[in-house]
Design a protein around this motif. Structure first.
Motif, PDB file in Angstrom:
ATOM      1  N   MET A   1      47.726  62.415  40.927  1.00  0.00           N
ATOM      2  CA  MET A   1      47.689  61.053  40.394  1.00  0.00           C
ATOM      3  C   MET A   1      46.306  60.465  40.587  1.00  0.00           C
ATOM      4  O   MET A   1      45.681  60.637  41.629  1.00  0.00           O
ATOM      5  N   VAL A   2      45.833  59.782  39.561  1.00  0.00           N
ATOM      6  CA  VAL A   2      44.546  59.089  39.621  1.00  0.00           C
ATOM      7  C   VAL A   2      44.798  57.602  39.400  1.00  0.00           C
ATOM      8  O   VAL A   2      45.168  57.175  38.301  1.00  0.00           O
ATOM      9  N   GLN A   3      44.628  56.827  40.442  1.00  0.00           N
ATOM     10  CA  GLN A   3      44.806  55.385  40.336  1.00  0.00           C
ATOM     11  C   GLN A   3      43.452  54.722  40.136  1.00  0.00           C
ATOM     12  O   GLN A   3      42.485  55.062  40.810  1.00  0.00           O
ATOM     13  N   VAL A   4      43.386  53.788  39.204  1.00  0.00           N
ATOM     14  CA  VAL A   4      42.174  52.991  39.031  1.00  0.00           C
ATOM     15  C   VAL A   4      42.399  51.628  39.676  1.00  0.00           C
ATOM     16  O   VAL A   4      43.430  50.996  39.491  1.00  0.00           O
ATOM     17  N   CYS A   5      41.435  51.202  40.491  1.00  0.00           N
ATOM     18  CA  CYS A   5      41.503  49.877  41.126  1.00  0.00           C
ATOM     19  C   CYS A   5      40.505  48.983  40.381  1.00  0.00           C
ATOM     20  O   CYS A   5      39.300  49.091  40.560  1.00  0.00           O
ATOM     21  N   LEU A   6      41.026  48.119  39.545  1.00  0.00           N
ATOM     22  CA  LEU A   6      40.212  47.448  38.536  1.00  0.00           C
ATOM     23  C   LEU A   6      39.183  46.470  39.073  1.00  0.00           C
ATOM     24  O   LEU A   6      38.060  46.390  38.554  1.00  0.00           O
ATOM     25  N   ASN A   7      39.562  45.678  40.096  1.00  0.00           N
ATOM     26  CA  ASN A   7      38.653  44.589  40.468  1.00  0.00           C
ATOM     27  C   ASN A   7      38.614  44.267  41.952  1.00  0.00           C
ATOM     28  O   ASN A   7      37.588  43.871  42.485  1.00  0.00           O
ATOM     29  N   GLY A   8      39.723  44.379  42.649  1.00  0.00           N
ATOM     30  CA  GLY A   8      39.745  44.006  44.059  1.00  0.00           C
ATOM     31  C   GLY A   8      39.396  42.547  44.256  1.00  0.00           C
ATOM     32  O   GLY A   8      39.699  41.703  43.417  1.00  0.00           O
ATOM     33  N   SER A   9      38.734  42.279  45.360  1.00  0.00           N
ATOM     34  CA  SER A   9      38.343  40.896  45.662  1.00  0.00           C
ATOM     35  C   SER A   9      36.908  40.595  45.241  1.00  0.00           C
ATOM     36  O   SER A   9      36.329  39.602  45.667  1.00  0.00           O
ATOM     37  N   ARG A  10      36.345  41.452  44.417  1.00  0.00           N
ATOM     38  CA  ARG A  10      34.974  41.217  43.958  1.00  0.00           C
ATOM     39  C   ARG A  10      34.923  39.988  43.055  1.00  0.00           C
ATOM     40  O   ARG A  10      35.914  39.619  42.428  1.00  0.00           O
ATOM     41  N   GLY A  11      33.733  39.400  42.998  1.00  0.00           N
ATOM     42  CA  GLY A  11      33.569  38.186  42.206  1.00  0.00           C
ATOM     43  C   GLY A  11      32.466  38.307  41.180  1.00  0.00           C
ATOM     44  O   GLY A  11      31.915  39.393  40.948  1.00  0.00           O
ATOM     45  N   ALA A  12      32.129  37.183  40.594  1.00  0.00           N
ATOM     46  CA  ALA A  12      31.116  37.155  39.540  1.00  0.00           C
ATOM     47  C   ALA A  12      29.775  37.675  40.035  1.00  0.00           C
ATOM     48  O   ALA A  12      28.986  38.231  39.267  1.00  0.00           O
ATOM     49  N   GLY A  13      29.504  37.510  41.316  1.00  0.00           N
ATOM     50  CA  GLY A  13      28.243  37.975  41.867  1.00  0.00           C
ATOM     51  C   GLY A  13      28.094  39.486  41.858  1.00  0.00           C
ATOM     52  O   GLY A  13      26.992  40.002  42.060  1.00  0.00           O
ATOM     53  N   ASP A  14      29.199  40.187  41.640  1.00  0.00           N
ATOM     54  CA  ASP A  14      29.153  41.647  41.597  1.00  0.00           C
ATOM     55  C   ASP A  14      28.875  42.183  40.204  1.00  0.00           C
ATOM     56  O   ASP A  14      28.821  43.402  40.009  1.00  0.00           O
TER      57      ASP A  14
END
Length: 242
Positions: A1-14
């Motif tokens: 299985m390959v899971q993609v973690c789309l965004n997490g707690s990242r913000g606009a600064g990333d």
């Protein structure tokens, strides 16, 4: 299985590549699935970009992504989205659109109660066991262990030099994990070394902009789809499928 973690707690600064709105998450999810992802982990957001467990945000996120892809979708229940354990449980019980699964960090206060609320609603539980915490010991004593969907072995060591060693130690601490499947992943500088270890061990993997913003060569990733495609190369999927 390959899971993609789309965004997490990242913000606009990333950077603009991190999807923040339901529409952007759906587009990014579609690209990742086209690249080979078979499962999605996403953090729903408020209009101002904060992680949230609110029914409105969860519903909007799930509906947008499901309109584009047909793979299982999971959300976070992390304490950073709602510090009060009772409030986290109340949110889960108030969701109007249900994810296929949700991650529960076993070292956080209220983990058992949140997991129980998810299971009561027929939502799969990913038991997040972080290195450097007592999560593995708490999970080993949990009566809910045999009922979880899988274990997320989360390596918090971000050093490229030591993350693999930390991952092996975490897997040792986990032991047989009630016989549940294990998804092993790292973060930041440890993301790629841990993914390659998971490939050698034949474990499920996770990759995406939540875990790293860069490719193995240090170049900035342009999308979740690019990270998934490279993750499959690093994992050795072509060799395994031949």
């Amino acid at each position: 299985m390959v899971q993609v973690c789309l965004n997490g707690s990242r913000g606009a600064g990333d950077g603009a590549v991190v999807p923040m709105s339901p529409g952007a998450m759906a587009q990014s999810a579609a690209e990742a699935v086209a690249a080979g992802a078979s499962d999605i982990h996403v953090h729903p957001r408020t209009p101002c970009g904060q992680d949230t467990l609110s029914p409105k945000a969860v519903a909007a996120t799930l509906e947008a992504i499901r309109a584009r892809v047909g793979v299982p979708i999971g959300v976070t229940t992390g304490a950073w989205a709602e510090p009060d354990p009772a409030a986290r449980v109340a949110y889960v019980r108030s969701w109007t659109v249900l994810p296929d699964h949700a991650s529960v960090n076993w070292h956080e206060p209220g983990a058992e109660e949140v997991a129980t609320a998810l299971l009561d609603r027929g939502i799969g539980v990913e038991a997040g066991i972080w290195s450097g915490t007592d999560g593995a010991a708490r999970f080993a004593a949990s009566p809910l262990g045999p009922r979880v969907l899988r274990v997320l072995a989360e390596v918090t060591d971000t050093s490229p030099e030591t993350a693999e060693q930390s991952a092996r130690a975490l897997l040792t601490d986990l032991g047989t994990t009630y016989g549940r499947p294990v998804l092993l992943h790292g973060e930041e500088g440890g993301a790629w070394p841990v993914l390659r270890l998971a490939g050698r061990l034949g474990l499920a993997i996770r990759i995406g902009l939540e875990d790293t913003l860069v490719l193995p060569d240090g170049e900035r990733a342009l999308s979740n789809g690019q990270l998934v495609a490279e993750g499959l190369v690093q994992y050795g999927w072509a060799q395994r499928s031949s």
